[in-house]
Design an enzyme around this catalytic site. Structure first.
Site, PDB file in Angstrom:
ATOM      1  N   HIS A 138       0.850  -1.192   0.000  1.00  0.00           N
ATOM      2  CA  HIS A 138       0.000   0.000   0.000  1.00  0.00           C
ATOM      3  C   HIS A 138       0.880   1.234   0.000  1.00  0.00           C
ATOM      4  CE1 HIS A 138      -2.188   3.266   2.240  1.00  0.00           C
ATOM      5  NE2 HIS A 138      -3.042   3.018   1.266  1.00  0.00           N
ATOM      6  N   SER A 139       0.572   2.203  -0.878  1.00  0.00           N
ATOM      7  CA  SER A 139       1.254   3.493  -0.906  1.00  0.00           C
ATOM      8  C   SER A 139       2.759   3.290  -1.106  1.00  0.00           C
ATOM      9  CB  SER A 139       0.923   4.262   0.369  1.00  0.00           C
ATOM     10  OG  SER A 139       1.298   5.607   0.270  1.00  0.00           O
ATOM     11  N   PHE A 140       3.595   3.869  -0.235  1.00  0.00           N
ATOM     12  CA  PHE A 140       5.044   3.664  -0.297  1.00  0.00           C
ATOM     13  C   PHE A 140       5.395   2.180  -0.328  1.00  0.00           C
ATOM     14  CE2 PHE A 140       8.909   2.778   2.205  1.00  0.00           C
ATOM     15  CZ  PHE A 140       9.869   3.454   1.462  1.00  0.00           C
ATOM     16  N   GLY A 162       4.214  -0.007  -2.082  1.00  0.00           N
ATOM     17  CA  GLY A 162       4.318  -0.486  -3.456  1.00  0.00           C
ATOM     18  C   GLY A 162       5.759  -0.509  -3.938  1.00  0.00           C
ATOM     19  N   HIS A 172      -7.236   7.167   0.624  1.00  0.00           N
ATOM     20  CA  HIS A 172      -5.912   6.588   0.839  1.00  0.00           C
ATOM     21  C   HIS A 172      -5.825   5.777   2.125  1.00  0.00           C
ATOM     22  CE1 HIS A 172      -1.842   6.183  -0.535  1.00  0.00           C
ATOM     23  NE2 HIS A 172      -1.359   6.532   0.645  1.00  0.00           N
TER      24      HIS A 172
END
Length: 252
Positions: free
Chosen positions: A82-84, A86, A231
């Site tokens: 998720h987010s960073f 990734g 998010h």
């Protein structure tokens, strides 16, 4: 019907959180996945959780996740970022490709070769991050509440937004500014999915930015699953929905 299908094919998930979070971020979703009959593992990585060290690198983070997988002898995993997270999934996949059944990017950054996470933001946001970094005594970034409220949790009411913000700690800056060598990642043939949360306001959509199709398109052939959600909010308020969508993104 979704629960019945999940029981037919138990999956092994490794969930990697993003910036301004720790392993608790996944508590609700992980609990729902376990109720559905899946195995779930949530690694913490350097500079987060109980680790006070902020002088960490992206390589330290991805190596920690790979070591977590190897130490537990996990195989055929669904590696979710998720987010960073990734970008962490991208580099972890280079280290343990034979352990991974599928990669899932859940509004996760898919970084282009030689780019950084910060490069995925418009210039004015990059400047904000740089200013916040310079203002910190320990090379971290702490989000101002108005940014967190409107960009990260835009679907939350004010009370929940404040509660979630109270759990945020400063994020080590260095890993997000590092240019990543991803040549090996882009040669991998691991199946991949993009789980796109359509109400996410962290990135502008279009004009060369955004989760999908801008970054998701870098994956080549991939499965696309869409869900409501911004998010961060639905990880707390709608964990059953996100767990079901993760299964859809991950199953054969």
């Amino acid at each position: 019907m979704g629960y019945e299908r999940a029981k037919e094919q138990p999956l092994t998930f490794v969930l990697v959180h993003g910036s301004f979070a720790d392993v608790r971020f996944w508590n609700g979703v992980a609990g729902m996945l376990r109720k559905m009959g899946h195995k779930v593992f949530v690694p913490e990585y350097p500079g987060h959780g109980s680790d006070p060290n902020t002088n960490v690198t992206h390589g330290m983070i991805s190596r920690a996740v790979a070591d977590f997988i190897l130490a537990r002898q996990l195989r055929d995993i669904i590696l979710v970022g998720h987010s960073f997270g990734g970008s962490v999934v991208q580099k972890t996949a280079e280290l343990v490709p034979d352990r991974i059944k599928r990669l899932v990017f859940m509004n996760g950054f898919v970084i282009g070769e030689g780019q950084s996470v910060v490069d995925q933001f418009p210039p004015q946001v990059q400047q904000l991050f740089e200013q916040l970094r310079q203002l910190s005594p320990d090379d971290t970034i702490m989000l101002p509440f108005p940014v967190f409220r409107d960009a990260f949790v835009n679907l939350a009411d004010l009370q929940l937004a404040r509660q979630l913000y109270s759990e945020v700690r400063p994020e080590p800056a260095k890993p997000s500014f590092e240019k990543l060598d991803l040549k090996a990642f882009y040669k991998l043939n691991i199946p991949r999915s993009y789980l796109y949360l359509t109400d996410d306001n962290l990135l502008p959509q279009g004009e060369g930015y955004g989760w999908h199709p801008h970054m998701s398109g870098r994956l080549g052939l991939f499965r696309l699953i869409r869900s409501d959600g911004d998010h961060m909010t639905y990880f707390r308020t709608q964990p059953a929905l996100l767990a079901q969508k993760l299964v859809e993104a991950s199953r054969d």
